[in-house]
Design an enzyme around this catalytic site. Sequence first.
Site, PDB file in Angstrom:
ATOM      1  N   GLU A 147      -6.331  89.858  74.804  1.00  0.00           N
ATOM      2  CA  GLU A 147      -6.658  89.871  73.373  1.00  0.00           C
ATOM      3  C   GLU A 147      -8.142  89.591  73.095  1.00  0.00           C
ATOM      4  O   GLU A 147      -8.752  88.758  73.786  1.00  0.00           O
ATOM      5  CB  GLU A 147      -5.810  88.821  72.661  1.00  0.00           C
ATOM      6  CG  GLU A 147      -5.949  88.818  71.135  1.00  0.00           C
ATOM      7  CD  GLU A 147      -4.754  88.203  70.471  1.00  0.00           C
ATOM      8  OE1 GLU A 147      -4.779  86.994  70.218  1.00  0.00           O
ATOM      9  OE2 GLU A 147      -3.751  88.922  70.253  1.00  0.00           O
ATOM     10  N   LYS A 198     -10.189  87.919  70.274  1.00  0.00           N
ATOM     11  CA  LYS A 198      -9.960  87.038  69.115  1.00  0.00           C
ATOM     12  C   LYS A 198     -11.163  86.106  69.011  1.00  0.00           C
ATOM     13  O   LYS A 198     -11.374  85.264  69.874  1.00  0.00           O
ATOM     14  CB  LYS A 198      -8.667  86.252  69.349  1.00  0.00           C
ATOM     15  CG  LYS A 198      -8.312  85.248  68.297  1.00  0.00           C
ATOM     16  CD  LYS A 198      -6.884  84.743  68.437  1.00  0.00           C
ATOM     17  CE  LYS A 198      -6.608  83.967  69.678  1.00  0.00           C
ATOM     18  NZ  LYS A 198      -5.243  83.339  69.650  1.00  0.00           N
ATOM     19  N   LYS A 215      -3.594  93.837  66.132  1.00  0.00           N
ATOM     20  CA  LYS A 215      -3.004  92.538  65.859  1.00  0.00           C
ATOM     21  C   LYS A 215      -3.384  92.114  64.456  1.00  0.00           C
ATOM     22  O   LYS A 215      -4.561  91.851  64.163  1.00  0.00           O
ATOM     23  CB  LYS A 215      -3.544  91.562  66.892  1.00  0.00           C
ATOM     24  CG  LYS A 215      -2.858  90.242  66.950  1.00  0.00           C
ATOM     25  CD  LYS A 215      -1.427  90.366  67.274  1.00  0.00           C
ATOM     26  CE  LYS A 215      -0.930  89.612  68.451  1.00  0.00           C
ATOM     27  NZ  LYS A 215      -1.663  88.469  68.864  1.00  0.00           N
ATOM     28  N   GLU A 245       7.596  90.810  66.856  1.00  0.00           N
ATOM     29  CA  GLU A 245       7.342  89.434  67.261  1.00  0.00           C
ATOM     30  C   GLU A 245       8.331  88.475  66.620  1.00  0.00           C
ATOM     31  O   GLU A 245       8.559  88.491  65.407  1.00  0.00           O
ATOM     32  CB  GLU A 245       5.934  89.013  66.859  1.00  0.00           C
ATOM     33  CG  GLU A 245       5.632  87.556  67.195  1.00  0.00           C
ATOM     34  CD  GLU A 245       4.216  87.187  66.903  1.00  0.00           C
ATOM     35  OE1 GLU A 245       3.307  87.781  67.516  1.00  0.00           O
ATOM     36  OE2 GLU A 245       3.995  86.321  66.051  1.00  0.00           O
ATOM     37  N   ASN A 276       6.740  84.677  70.457  1.00  0.00           N
ATOM     38  CA  ASN A 276       5.525  83.890  70.274  1.00  0.00           C
ATOM     39  C   ASN A 276       5.833  82.441  70.592  1.00  0.00           C
ATOM     40  O   ASN A 276       6.646  81.808  69.919  1.00  0.00           O
ATOM     41  CB  ASN A 276       4.990  84.033  68.843  1.00  0.00           C
ATOM     42  CG  ASN A 276       3.553  83.531  68.733  1.00  0.00           C
ATOM     43  OD1 ASN A 276       3.069  82.850  69.656  1.00  0.00           O
ATOM     44  ND2 ASN A 276       2.886  83.865  67.644  1.00  0.00           N
ATOM     45  N   GLU A 319       4.160  85.587  74.433  1.00  0.00           N
ATOM     46  CA  GLU A 319       2.872  85.543  73.732  1.00  0.00           C
ATOM     47  C   GLU A 319       2.406  84.102  73.506  1.00  0.00           C
ATOM     48  O   GLU A 319       3.207  83.244  73.157  1.00  0.00           O
ATOM     49  CB  GLU A 319       3.005  86.176  72.334  1.00  0.00           C
ATOM     50  CG  GLU A 319       3.544  87.549  72.284  1.00  0.00           C
ATOM     51  CD  GLU A 319       3.705  88.033  70.841  1.00  0.00           C
ATOM     52  OE1 GLU A 319       3.126  87.429  69.916  1.00  0.00           O
ATOM     53  OE2 GLU A 319       4.429  89.020  70.630  1.00  0.00           O
ATOM     54  N   SER A 320       1.128  83.846  73.717  1.00  0.00           N
ATOM     55  CA  SER A 320       0.478  82.602  73.291  1.00  0.00           C
ATOM     56  C   SER A 320       0.644  81.434  74.242  1.00  0.00           C
ATOM     57  O   SER A 320       1.718  81.232  74.824  1.00  0.00           O
ATOM     58  CB  SER A 320       0.972  82.148  71.905  1.00  0.00           C
ATOM     59  OG  SER A 320       0.771  83.149  70.952  1.00  0.00           O
TER      60      SER A 320
HETATM   61  O1  LIG Z   1      -4.706  82.750  72.134  1.00  0.00           O
HETATM   62  P1  LIG Z   1      -3.344  82.639  72.804  1.00  0.00           P
HETATM   63  O2  LIG Z   1      -2.729  81.246  72.726  1.00  0.00           O
HETATM   64  O3  LIG Z   1      -3.370  83.186  74.226  1.00  0.00           O
HETATM   65  O4  LIG Z   1      -2.354  83.608  71.932  1.00  0.00           O
HETATM   66  C1  LIG Z   1      -2.621  85.011  71.933  1.00  0.00           C
HETATM   67  C2  LIG Z   1      -1.698  85.690  70.902  1.00  0.00           C
HETATM   68  O5  LIG Z   1      -0.386  85.509  71.336  1.00  0.00           O
HETATM   69  C3  LIG Z   1      -1.889  85.084  69.531  1.00  0.00           C
HETATM   70  O6  LIG Z   1      -3.224  85.326  69.120  1.00  0.00           O
HETATM   71  C4  LIG Z   1      -0.918  85.654  68.501  1.00  0.00           C
HETATM   72  C5  LIG Z   1       0.386  85.983  68.732  1.00  0.00           C
HETATM   73  N1  LIG Z   1       0.957  86.450  67.588  1.00  0.00           N
HETATM   74  C6  LIG Z   1       0.042  86.428  66.580  1.00  0.00           C
HETATM   75  C7  LIG Z   1       0.142  86.803  65.229  1.00  0.00           C
HETATM   76  C8  LIG Z   1      -0.988  86.721  64.445  1.00  0.00           C
HETATM   77  C9  LIG Z   1      -2.179  86.217  64.975  1.00  0.00           C
HETATM   78  C10 LIG Z   1      -2.304  85.829  66.344  1.00  0.00           C
HETATM   79  C11 LIG Z   1      -1.179  85.938  67.130  1.00  0.00           C
END
Ligand SMILES: O=P(O)(O)OC[C@@H](O)[C@@H](O)c1c[nH]c2ccccc12
Length: 262
Positions: free
Chosen positions: A55, A57, A118, A167, A188, A218-219
């Site tokens: 990603e 960001k 995204k 998601e 997520n 995710e995340s």
């Molecule tokens: O930065 P991380 O913890 O690796 O997470 C990435 C991504 O999953 C996260 O930015 C995200 C997942 N779903 C979203 C919805 C909106 C904004 C952001 C997200």
Amino acid sequence: MTILDKIIAFKKKEIAKIKAEIPVKKLVESPNFGRTVFSLKKSLLEVGSTGIIAEYKRQSPSKGIINDKATIAEVTNGYLDANVAAQSILTDTSFFGGTMADLMEARVINQQKPILRKDFIVDGFQIVEAKAIGADVILLIASCLTATELKNYGNLATDLGLEVLYEVHTQEDLDKINDLDNKIIGINNRNLKTFEVDLDHSIKLSSQIPDTCLKVSESGISDPKIITGLKEFGFQGFLIGENFMKTENPGEACQEFISQIR
Ligand SMILES: O=P(O)(O)OC[C@@H](O)[C@@H](O)c1c[nH]c2ccccc12
């Protein structure tokens, strides 16, 4: 009112303004309506796929500024050199510091891997926008949408030749998605209302997702060993942002991370 409620309310107002200024037919004139899209499903299922959805960001509501130096061009080239399965690009400006221009610039450079737009989709207009700027995949966040919106926006994306990453964070989110079979489902690990991150989340919910689905975690992923563990629960895609973006060279960080996946 949670931050997610604030973001949705803001997005709805933002979209209403943009829709008044840009007619949909203007979007449809984009040359991207004629391009061949790259499939996220195909990329994740390819033999030898790294499964990494990397990603771009710059910032987030939970962490503030993450990286406002690394350019979209540098990071796109770095992620491609790392052989990612796909790119994810935040196009929300107010909360994540992204722009649609970022995605358009990445699309010129990245002519081989899928790009996920995204953003917080709250109106079909944004799906037409995604197509116009060159995205291959859009994100539909179940906790932001009704079951009817999920169905209708999913159908619109499909009609436009885009794939959808649905998601979810809870079982309730999952229950909103009709006919789960063969969909790309992202769990997520971050609660978008409290920002709490719990990696067990993916594992706890994974058993509720049909095997015909493509599962993405995710995340909160920062340790390559986590990938091995998640694969044992059937995950084929891994969405990682901050762990790469917090470094001076996200592409190199991504390359190093992938080299350690067993
Ligand atoms: O930065 P991380 O913890 O690796 O997470 C990435 C991504 O999953 C996260 O930015 C995200 C997942 N779903 C979203 C919805 C909106 C904004 C952001 C997200």
